[in-house]
Design a protein around this motif. Structure first.
Motif, PDB file in Angstrom:
ATOM      1  N   VAL A 100      10.527  54.337  11.403  1.00 56.12           N
ATOM      2  CA  VAL A 100      10.662  52.959  11.874  1.00 56.12           C
ATOM      3  C   VAL A 100       9.431  52.175  11.418  1.00 56.12           C
ATOM      4  O   VAL A 100       8.410  52.099  12.107  1.00 56.12           O
ATOM      5  CB  VAL A 100      10.833  52.906  13.404  1.00 56.12           C
ATOM      6  CG1 VAL A 100      11.005  51.453  13.860  1.00 56.12           C
ATOM      7  CG2 VAL A 100      12.026  53.738  13.837  1.00 56.12           C
ATOM      8  N   THR A 101       9.525  51.603  10.213  1.00 52.79           N
ATOM      9  CA  THR A 101       8.405  50.862   9.628  1.00 52.79           C
ATOM     10  C   THR A 101       8.606  49.361   9.690  1.00 52.79           C
ATOM     11  O   THR A 101       7.691  48.599   9.383  1.00 52.79           O
ATOM     12  CB  THR A 101       8.193  51.292   8.164  1.00 52.79           C
ATOM     13  OG1 THR A 101       9.409  51.046   7.435  1.00 52.79           O
ATOM     14  CG2 THR A 101       7.833  52.780   8.098  1.00 52.79           C
ATOM     15  N   ARG A 102       9.801  48.940  10.089  1.00 49.14           N
ATOM     16  CA  ARG A 102      10.071  47.523  10.233  1.00 49.14           C
ATOM     17  C   ARG A 102      11.196  47.348  11.245  1.00 49.14           C
ATOM     18  O   ARG A 102      11.903  48.309  11.580  1.00 49.14           O
ATOM     19  CB  ARG A 102      10.468  46.904   8.901  1.00 49.14           C
ATOM     20  CG  ARG A 102      11.713  47.512   8.270  1.00 49.14           C
ATOM     21  CD  ARG A 102      11.971  46.931   6.885  1.00 49.14           C
ATOM     22  NE  ARG A 102      13.097  47.579   6.238  1.00 49.14           N
ATOM     23  CZ  ARG A 102      14.379  47.240   6.422  1.00 49.14           C
ATOM     24  NH1 ARG A 102      14.679  46.249   7.264  1.00 49.14           N
ATOM     25  NH2 ARG A 102      15.332  47.869   5.785  1.00 49.14           N
ATOM     26  N   CYS A 103      11.358  46.154  11.750  1.00 53.18           N
ATOM     27  CA  CYS A 103      12.428  45.888  12.719  1.00 53.18           C
ATOM     28  C   CYS A 103      13.781  45.952  12.021  1.00 53.18           C
ATOM     29  O   CYS A 103      13.980  45.317  10.974  1.00 53.18           O
ATOM     30  CB  CYS A 103      12.225  44.519  13.362  1.00 53.18           C
ATOM     31  SG  CYS A 103      10.730  44.393  14.374  1.00 53.18           S
ATOM     32  N   ASP A 104      14.671  46.689  12.620  1.00 52.90           N
ATOM     33  CA  ASP A 104      15.994  46.862  12.005  1.00 52.90           C
ATOM     34  C   ASP A 104      16.936  47.490  13.033  1.00 52.90           C
ATOM     35  O   ASP A 104      16.495  48.030  14.060  1.00 52.90           O
ATOM     36  CB  ASP A 104      15.878  47.767  10.772  1.00 52.90           C
ATOM     37  CG  ASP A 104      17.079  47.617   9.829  1.00 52.90           C
ATOM     38  OD1 ASP A 104      18.003  46.850  10.183  1.00 52.90           O
ATOM     39  OD2 ASP A 104      17.079  48.268   8.775  1.00 52.90           O
TER      40      ASP A 104
ATOM     41  N   CYS B  85      15.407  48.078  16.801  1.00 54.49           N
ATOM     42  CA  CYS B  85      14.100  48.578  17.215  1.00 54.49           C
ATOM     43  C   CYS B  85      13.037  48.164  16.205  1.00 54.49           C
ATOM     44  O   CYS B  85      13.326  47.868  15.043  1.00 54.49           O
ATOM     45  CB  CYS B  85      14.118  50.096  17.382  1.00 54.49           C
ATOM     46  SG  CYS B  85      14.651  51.006  15.915  1.00 54.49           S
ATOM     47  N   CYS B  86      11.782  48.193  16.687  1.00 53.01           N
ATOM     48  CA  CYS B  86      10.648  47.769  15.875  1.00 53.01           C
ATOM     49  C   CYS B  86       9.501  48.764  16.023  1.00 53.01           C
ATOM     50  O   CYS B  86       9.416  49.499  17.026  1.00 53.01           O
ATOM     51  CB  CYS B  86      10.157  46.387  16.313  1.00 53.01           C
ATOM     52  SG  CYS B  86      11.371  45.055  16.108  1.00 53.01           S
ATOM     53  N   PRO B  87       8.588  48.799  15.075  1.00 53.71           N
ATOM     54  CA  PRO B  87       7.401  49.641  15.233  1.00 53.71           C
ATOM     55  C   PRO B  87       6.615  49.231  16.473  1.00 53.71           C
ATOM     56  O   PRO B  87       6.564  48.062  16.844  1.00 53.71           O
ATOM     57  CB  PRO B  87       6.612  49.376  13.944  1.00 53.71           C
ATOM     58  CG  PRO B  87       7.611  48.872  12.960  1.00 53.71           C
ATOM     59  CD  PRO B  87       8.611  48.112  13.769  1.00 53.71           C
ATOM     60  N   GLY B  88       6.014  50.198  17.115  1.00 55.46           N
ATOM     61  CA  GLY B  88       5.211  49.945  18.297  1.00 55.46           C
ATOM     62  C   GLY B  88       5.976  50.049  19.601  1.00 55.46           C
ATOM     63  O   GLY B  88       5.365  50.021  20.677  1.00 55.46           O
ATOM     64  N   GLU B  89       7.285  50.134  19.524  1.00 56.43           N
ATOM     65  CA  GLU B  89       8.081  50.271  20.739  1.00 56.43           C
ATOM     66  C   GLU B  89       8.210  51.747  21.129  1.00 56.43           C
ATOM     67  O   GLU B  89       7.956  52.654  20.318  1.00 56.43           O
ATOM     68  CB  GLU B  89       9.461  49.644  20.543  1.00 56.43           C
ATOM     69  CG  GLU B  89       9.391  48.141  20.305  1.00 56.43           C
ATOM     70  CD  GLU B  89      10.744  47.528  20.019  1.00 56.43           C
ATOM     71  OE1 GLU B  89      10.911  46.318  20.294  1.00 56.43           O
ATOM     72  OE2 GLU B  89      11.629  48.238  19.505  1.00 56.43           O
ATOM     73  N   THR B  90       8.602  51.987  22.380  1.00 51.30           N
ATOM     74  CA  THR B  90       8.721  53.359  22.900  1.00 51.30           C
ATOM     75  C   THR B  90      10.183  53.631  23.266  1.00 51.30           C
ATOM     76  O   THR B  90      10.795  52.863  24.011  1.00 51.30           O
ATOM     77  CB  THR B  90       7.835  53.571  24.133  1.00 51.30           C
ATOM     78  OG1 THR B  90       6.479  53.280  23.792  1.00 51.30           O
ATOM     79  CG2 THR B  90       7.940  55.008  24.629  1.00 51.30           C
ATOM     80  N   LEU B  91      10.710  54.709  22.728  1.00 55.73           N
ATOM     81  CA  LEU B  91      12.084  55.126  23.012  1.00 55.73           C
ATOM     82  C   LEU B  91      12.058  56.271  24.012  1.00 55.73           C
ATOM     83  O   LEU B  91      11.384  57.279  23.798  1.00 55.73           O
ATOM     84  CB  LEU B  91      12.793  55.559  21.726  1.00 55.73           C
ATOM     85  CG  LEU B  91      14.210  56.107  21.885  1.00 55.73           C
ATOM     86  CD1 LEU B  91      15.151  55.039  22.444  1.00 55.73           C
ATOM     87  CD2 LEU B  91      14.736  56.620  20.539  1.00 55.73           C
TER      88      LEU B  91
END
Length: 701
Positions: free
Chosen positions: A514-518, A574-580
């Motif tokens: 996950v390197t970008r929002c997608d 989802c985006c980088p920096g978020e927690t799943l």
């Protein structure tokens, strides 16, 4: 200023925890019962209705359920008379009184059995030939309770001489075995099929069904020019018993008490035979005169089996066990007896013998004689027309001919040692029959001396802790007086659930990708670590700086112990920096500490499972109010609030999703409006998804 202090530390119980979850071992279908151990006189019945099976006896004989033993005599001679019934019919007697008759050309044998498993006995009639001498004719099943000829089922046979029934293919339905004299074979008609399986045996006059080699499958013994044992389950392999021939009937029983079935044959000529198991090479000849039928029972109640022969040349013969060398000093008069049946026909709890006579007496009528026990010196007579044989299968346990049969279940594996809980079972026990259930437990898969003794239990009993084990089985003992028979319909044994489910892996997206929002497809894997199949919710949350950007729950359905399940949640933005977060929300989980998996999304991804903690909750005074400290064993939703003595919410201190581990917060003694609370008693309550803990505090001036 106000001073805060703790008055009574500790826990105040305000909710009752749920009962521990239970697993069940349930046997209720024919398929469930089939893998047990039982003789060919029992069978694991299947009615065809889902979940509707039973273990039940095959042989019982009160056709009209009036408390009297019924008797059916096949006739193979015609007479121009209607006394007691028409020619070419089998006669049904109840308590030695004529009831009705059923058509059968030159009947040779019959069987009373619940062929269609509807709770009513049916009558099977084998036919030898017709009025013109044709042999390739139909044998019949007449269905009770009405025995309507229009609905009778027919089976093509060729000079059929005998018939037996058993569940030969263990599919839950009774099958029929006909011995064909002219056809040179025996025919197995599996229920539901039209074409028989034929087993070669020239001049086949009689048959018996029993598990001769004790492999759990019924075998077939044929008596004809030779004695042949066909071995189940497919009956393609066979052994010919050497040294005996020209045989007319056969029955199986354990005559010498060595736990191996022996065979008794009647035969043409002046000898009958006992062939001793288990190797069937030792033969004992018994003197008879053209014997045409044989039965075995304990006539004199001395715990030894006795043998009754019907002889074409009178009289009838009885050989008493155990040495089979003593014949009664007063022979039993017969007239060309073509078969016999043993049972309590007068209802005095002793065994009688019915000799089916083929030849006329001096009045030119044919009577069959019922010798009455226990002394067998007096007889009653019933009018027949060339009686050929009565029932061709001896009733009772094939080993001792008693009315007791034993069923031993398969062994159930609970995976780990457990303390077994309650035992429930469902039975049908008509008058004159009985049933008891016993259980046995152990910690090795094959029962040995380390297993417990059998323990008799009633339905609803709780098993003692001393039986705690990994393995368990049950034993059912069926008893009957042969009027009606008991049946076992269900057994259920409970034991505590050791449920443990956990998220195992985030398959997609890979956190480091996950390197970008997608929008990405979310796929997770969970595993059942417990000892029973489980269905449980799997909750996925995507946290972005305290805001849930994705929140979805799917069910993992019927996941077997040790197995995993893969759940596809669909698209997730989802985006980088978020927690799943992946959380298995299973209320009965005995190890909640492994219920959460979380991953920090981004190029430097961290995926980890929460540590193991115990639930803790403490409230203590602090310099500016109270310190609230708590520890969570798993990531879960919580709510912490303060209440007054009326139950009114004073202030919500914290709520929402929290990670497993230790947490602290402070309460400054102010309510939701920012006002200092007045002096008095208050309660601080921690609520999780599974428990509620409360602490009592006192606020003083």
């Amino acid at each position: 200023m106000k001073v805060f202090s703790i008055l009574i530390p500790g826990l105040i119980l305000i909710a009752v925890p749920p009962l521990a979850a239970a697993n069940w071992w349930i046997e209720t279908t024919g398929e469930d019962f089939t893998d047990g151990e039982y003789t060919a006189s029992l069978y694991a019945a299947d009615t065809g209705v889902a979940g509707d099976g039973a273990v039940q006896m095959i042989h019982w004989r009160d056709i009209d359920k009036d408390g009297n033993l019924d008797l059916v005599i096949s006739n193979n001679r015609s007479r121009d008379t209607l006394d007691p019934g028409p020619a070419y019919h089998a006669y049904h007697y109840d308590n030695r009184a004529f009831v009705d008759s059923l058509f059968s050309y030159n009947g040779s044998g019959n069987l009373i059995v619940d062929y269609d498993n509807d709770g009513n006995l049916d009558i099977v009639l084998s036919a030898y030939d017709d009025a013109l001498g044709a042999t390739n004719i139909n044998s019949r099943v007449y269905y009770g309770p009405g025995f309507d000829s229009a609905s009778a089922k027919t089976f093509l046979t060729d000079q059929a001489m005998a018939v037996s029934a058993a569940d030969l293919d263990k599919d839950g339905d009774l099958d029929l075995l006909f011995s064909n004299y002219a056809g040179g074979n025996a025919s197995i008609y599996y229920q539901g099929t039209a074409t028989p399986q034929n087993l070669a045996c020239a001049n086949n006059c009689g048959n018996a069904i029993a598990d001769m080699d004790k492999d759990g499958n019924p075998d077939i013994v044929l008596a004809g020019l030779q004695a042949i044992i066909y071995y189940g389950p497919d009956f393609t392999s066979n052994d010919v018993i050497a040294g005996i021939d020209s045989l007319t009937d056969v029955t199986a029983a354990d005559l010498d008490g060595d736990d191996a079935l022996d065979l008794v044959f009647s035969a043409w000529g002046d000898s009958a035979y006992i062939v001793f198991g288990p190797d069937y090479t030792t033969v004992l000849e018994l003197s008879t005169t053209e014997s045409r039928g044989v039965s075995v029972a304990d006539l004199n109640r001395d715990d030894e089996l006795d043998i009754v022969f019907s002889n074409l040349a009178p009289p009838g013969s009885i050989y008493y066990g155990p040495d089979y060398g003593m014949i009664p000093s007063e022979p039993l008069m017969t007239h060309a007896s073509m078969g016999n049946i043993i049972g309590d026909f007068d209802g005095n709890r002793t065994l009688d013998i019915c000799f089916c006579n083929w030849a006329e007496d001096d009045t030119f009528d044919t009577y069959s004689y019922i010798y009455l026990g226990p002394d067998l010196t007096f007889y009653d007579s019933v009018l027949t027309h060339g009686a050929h044989i009565s029932t061709t299968t001896d009733a009772g346990n094939p080993y001792d001919r008693s009315g007791t049969e034993i069923y031993v279940s398969s062994i159930f594996d609970a995976v780990d040692s457990v303390e077994w809980d309650s035992v429930l079972y469902t039975t049908v026990i008509p008058f004159g029959s009985g049933f008891i259930l016993e259980v046995q437990t152990g910690n090795v898969p094959d029962p040995d001396t380390s297993w417990s003794e059998w323990l008799q239990v009633a339905s609803g009993d709780t098993l003692p802790d001393s039986l705690a084990s990994r393995y368990i089985r049950y034993r059912g003992t069926f008893t009957t007086d042969f009027l009606q028979a008991p049946r076992l319909e269900e057994v259920a044994i409970s034991y505590p659930s050791e449920g443990d489910v956990a998220p195992e892996n985030i398959i997609s997206p890979l956190p480091e990708d996950v390197t970008r929002c997608d929008t990405r497809i979310l796929i997770v894997q969970v595993r059942n670590l417990g000892n029973a199949a489980e269905t449980f919710p799997v909750h996925c949350l995507l946290d972005s700086l305290g805001i849930n950007r994705f929140d979805s729950t799917l069910m993992a359905v019927d996941v077997a112990p040790g197995d995993s399940a893969i759940l596809i949640f669909g698209g997730m933005y989802c985006c980088p920096g978020e927690t799943l977060w992946v959380i298995t929300e299973f209320a009965d989980d005995t190890f909640p500490g492994n219920d959460t998996l979380f991953a920090h999304l981004g190029p430097v991804a961290i995926q980890e499972r929460t540590q193991r903690y115990e639930l803790e909750f403490e409230v203590s005074p602090a310099s500016q109010g109270f310190s609230v400290d708590y520890t969570l064993p798993a990531n879960e939703r919580i709510a912490i609030a303060c209440y007054d003595v009326t139950g009114r919410t004073v202030k919500v201190l914290d709520e929402g999703m929290q990670r497993a581990g230790r947490h602290s917060l402070a309460w400054d003694g102010r309510d939701s409006k920012g006002q200092l609370v007045s002096a008095g008693i208050y309660f601080v309550r921690l609520e999780t998804q599974t428990k509620t803990l409360t602490r009592k505090i006192v606020v003083v001036d």
